[in-house]
Design a protein around this motif. Sequence first.
Motif, short mmCIF file in Angstrom:
data_model
loop_
_atom_site.label_atom_id
_atom_site.label_comp_id
_atom_site.label_asym_id
_atom_site.label_seq_id
_atom_site.Cartn_x
_atom_site.Cartn_y
_atom_site.Cartn_z
N GLU A 72 0.62 -4.24 3.61
CA GLU A 72 -0.07 -4.02 2.46
C GLU A 72 1.20 -3.54 1.16
O GLU A 72 1.22 -4.07 0.27
CB GLU A 72 -1.04 -3.03 2.22
N HIS B 132 -7.62 -7.45 -3.73
CA HIS B 132 -9.04 -7.04 -4.00
C HIS B 132 -9.41 -8.08 -5.07
O HIS B 132 -8.76 -8.51 -5.98
CB HIS B 132 -9.25 -5.65 -4.52
N THR C 237 -13.58 6.33 3.22
CA THR C 237 -13.31 4.90 3.64
C THR C 237 -12.78 4.00 2.10
O THR C 237 -13.17 4.64 1.01
CB THR C 237 -14.62 4.24 3.76
N GLY D 142 -13.01 0.28 0.93
CA GLY D 142 -13.58 -1.18 0.99
C GLY D 142 -13.46 -2.20 -0.28
O GLY D 142 -13.14 -1.60 -1.39
N ALA D 143 -13.90 -3.32 0.08
CA ALA D 143 -13.48 -4.36 -1.11
C ALA D 143 -14.18 -5.81 -0.67
O ALA D 143 -14.07 -5.98 0.60
CB ALA D 143 -12.31 -4.41 -1.76
N ARG E 241 -12.59 -9.27 -0.99
CA ARG E 241 -11.36 -9.70 -0.97
C ARG E 241 -11.14 -11.17 -1.84
O ARG E 241 -12.07 -11.78 -1.73
CB ARG E 241 -10.67 -10.14 0.34
N GLY F 281 -14.59 -6.17 3.51
CA GLY F 281 -14.96 -5.10 4.48
C GLY F 281 -14.13 -3.88 4.21
O GLY F 281 -14.11 -3.34 2.97
N PHE F 282 -14.24 -3.00 5.11
CA PHE F 282 -13.48 -1.60 4.93
C PHE F 282 -12.86 -0.95 5.87
O PHE F 282 -12.79 -1.61 7.02
CB PHE F 282 -14.98 -0.61 4.52
N LEU G 13 -12.17 2.98 7.52
CA LEU G 13 -12.68 4.16 7.82
C LEU G 13 -11.70 5.17 8.74
O LEU G 13 -11.37 4.58 9.66
CB LEU G 13 -14.04 4.28 8.19
N ARG H 285 -11.11 11.89 9.77
CA ARG H 285 -11.82 12.55 8.69
C ARG H 285 -13.27 12.56 8.71
O ARG H 285 -13.86 13.58 8.38
CB ARG H 285 -11.42 11.56 7.33
P1 AMO Z 1 -6.85 3.18 3.08
O1 AMO Z 1 -5.52 3.12 3.04
O2 AMO Z 1 -7.78 3.86 2.02
O3 AMO Z 1 -7.54 1.75 2.94
O4 AMO Z 1 -7.28 3.88 4.40
C1 AMO Z 1 -8.96 3.67 4.84
C2 AMO Z 1 -9.32 5.06 5.34
O5 AMO Z 1 -8.44 5.51 6.47
C3 AMO Z 1 -8.20 6.94 6.17
N1 AMO Z 1 -6.86 7.41 6.00
C4 AMO Z 1 -6.27 8.39 6.60
N2 AMO Z 1 -6.64 9.46 7.38
C5 AMO Z 1 -5.84 10.27 7.80
N3 AMO Z 1 -4.70 10.19 7.71
C6 AMO Z 1 -4.04 9.30 6.61
N4 AMO Z 1 -2.77 9.56 6.20
C7 AMO Z 1 -5.02 8.66 6.23
N5 AMO Z 1 -4.82 7.45 5.14
C8 AMO Z 1 -6.03 7.07 5.02
C9 AMO Z 1 -9.08 7.13 4.93
C10 AMO Z 1 -9.02 6.13 4.19
O6 AMO Z 1 -10.24 6.00 3.49
N6 AMO Z 1 -7.04 -1.76 4.36
C11 AMO Z 1 -7.65 -0.71 3.55
C12 AMO Z 1 -9.00 -0.52 3.95
C13 AMO Z 1 -9.86 -1.98 3.49
O7 AMO Z 1 -10.01 -2.06 2.11
O8 AMO Z 1 -10.63 -2.59 4.53
C14 AMO Z 1 -7.01 0.45 3.66
O9 AMO Z 1 -6.36 0.75 4.58
O10 AMO Z 1 -10.61 7.75 5.65
#
Ligand code: AMO
Length: 440
Positions: free
Chosen positions: A170, A342, A365, A367-368, A370, A407-408, A410, A414
């Motif tokens: 990304e 997105h 989470t 999500g989007a 694409r 998709g998303f 999570l 957390r």
């Molecule tokens: P994103 O970067 O928001 O989205 O990450 C998705 C989810 O991962 C968790 N997260 C973390 N948990 C712990 N430590 C971290 N440093 C950390 N960073 C993120 C969060 C977050 O919501 N590719 C997109 C997802 C998608 O669109 O499908 C993505 O990576 O809960």
Amino acid sequence: MTRTLPTRTLVRDLTGRLDDVVTVYGWIDTLRLQRRMQFAVVRDHTGSVQVTHARGGADDAIEAAFERVTVESAVKVIGRVVANPVVKLAGIEIRPERVEIVSLAEAGLPIDRNTGPDRRQDWRFLDVRRPERRLVFDVQTTVEQAMRRVAAAEGCTEMHTPKLMGTASESGAEVFTVDYFGRSAYLAQSPQFYKQTAIAAGIDRVFEIGPVFRAEPSYTSRHATEFTGVDAELAWIDGVGDVMAFEERMLVAVLADVRDRHGAEIERLLGVEVTVPATPFPRIAMADALTRLRAAGWDPAGAAVDLDPEGERRLAALIAEETGHAFVFVTRFPASVRPFYHLRPDDDPTVTESFDLLWKGVEITTGAQREHRYDRLLGQLREKGMDAAPLASYLDCFRFGMPTHGGFGLGLSRVLMLLLGLPSIRDATFLFRGPNRLEP
Ligand code: AMO
């Protein structure tokens, strides 16, 4: 009639073994050595039992073992289960016939109940011996099982995408570089491109639970440099709403399973009640969220387009007050704060068909939907000032018939942290990884 049971009995099963001679394995939780009596509480992963021995037999090996043993030593106790109403632990105790010290713990434990979080991490294996800490991983197991069950029932195929990448995914900023036979490789900061590759490969719905690496020097209670990500990607969707509804169904099933299987124990050990949310979860567009927050007096720099953690907390509080719901989907994030892939709706190309899901004021989470059209995707990538060349193998997926999809991702730890009311993601991770922590 008594039976001798040669195999191990778990502490939780002892109440059904009255008068039997059983074998229990566990750790010495507490020791009380009196003039006439010796008491030890032995703990396994299912509970604790008192072992009671009267001193004074000739050549008393049990007495000697109890004199020698230390707290947290690993022991094997063979003895008879007897009822004793004065014993707090289920009104039973074991009268030992043999006590074997499997492995003696050094005297003077490095941590106790008052030890601070950092040192507890140093001695995490001792920390996790405590039932309320171990419970986290029992709950995690249930969470993952429920997610897998829902994913399979919804038609997902579970994939395992590579964590070593030839190009930074990304964005380049949060990526760990590793030496790869003399050239650079990168640790995947998301399975994003690979789950989309699977969609291009005709995998109708993709599900993955796997490690995610982020080179973020963040020291907050919600950030780790390595965490477990749960990712889904669905082909042939009609809109991002399909993705949100899928996630809702998954989370409801997860929370129902956790409540049914662990609810009582979570309440007893952590004082937290597990509730199953109603669907649909509230949804609010980002622009509306910002308007509402500003009206309520929140207006930091940057608030023109996005929420900071404080904004997320405040928004969640507003929604909770209004709807009683602890979850909220924030939708239609501005294109400027979302990645190039997105999808942007035809009626408003300044926003994206994306969402964040907040739970109790914390993002769990992103999500989007694409962008599946090659030309538009390239246009959005260039608009972000990115170079298409390093992303060639990802972009190729869009050249030969790409379904609509979304998709998303999570963050599993957390979710556990919020579910169990833990103060930090460290408590929801077995062995935490952060900027200052690579051990144990
Ligand atoms: P994103 O970067 O928001 O989205 O990450 C998705 C989810 O991962 C968790 N997260 C973390 N948990 C712990 N430590 C971290 N440093 C950390 N960073 C993120 C969060 C977050 O919501 N590719 C997109 C997802 C998608 O669109 O499908 C993505 O990576 O809960």
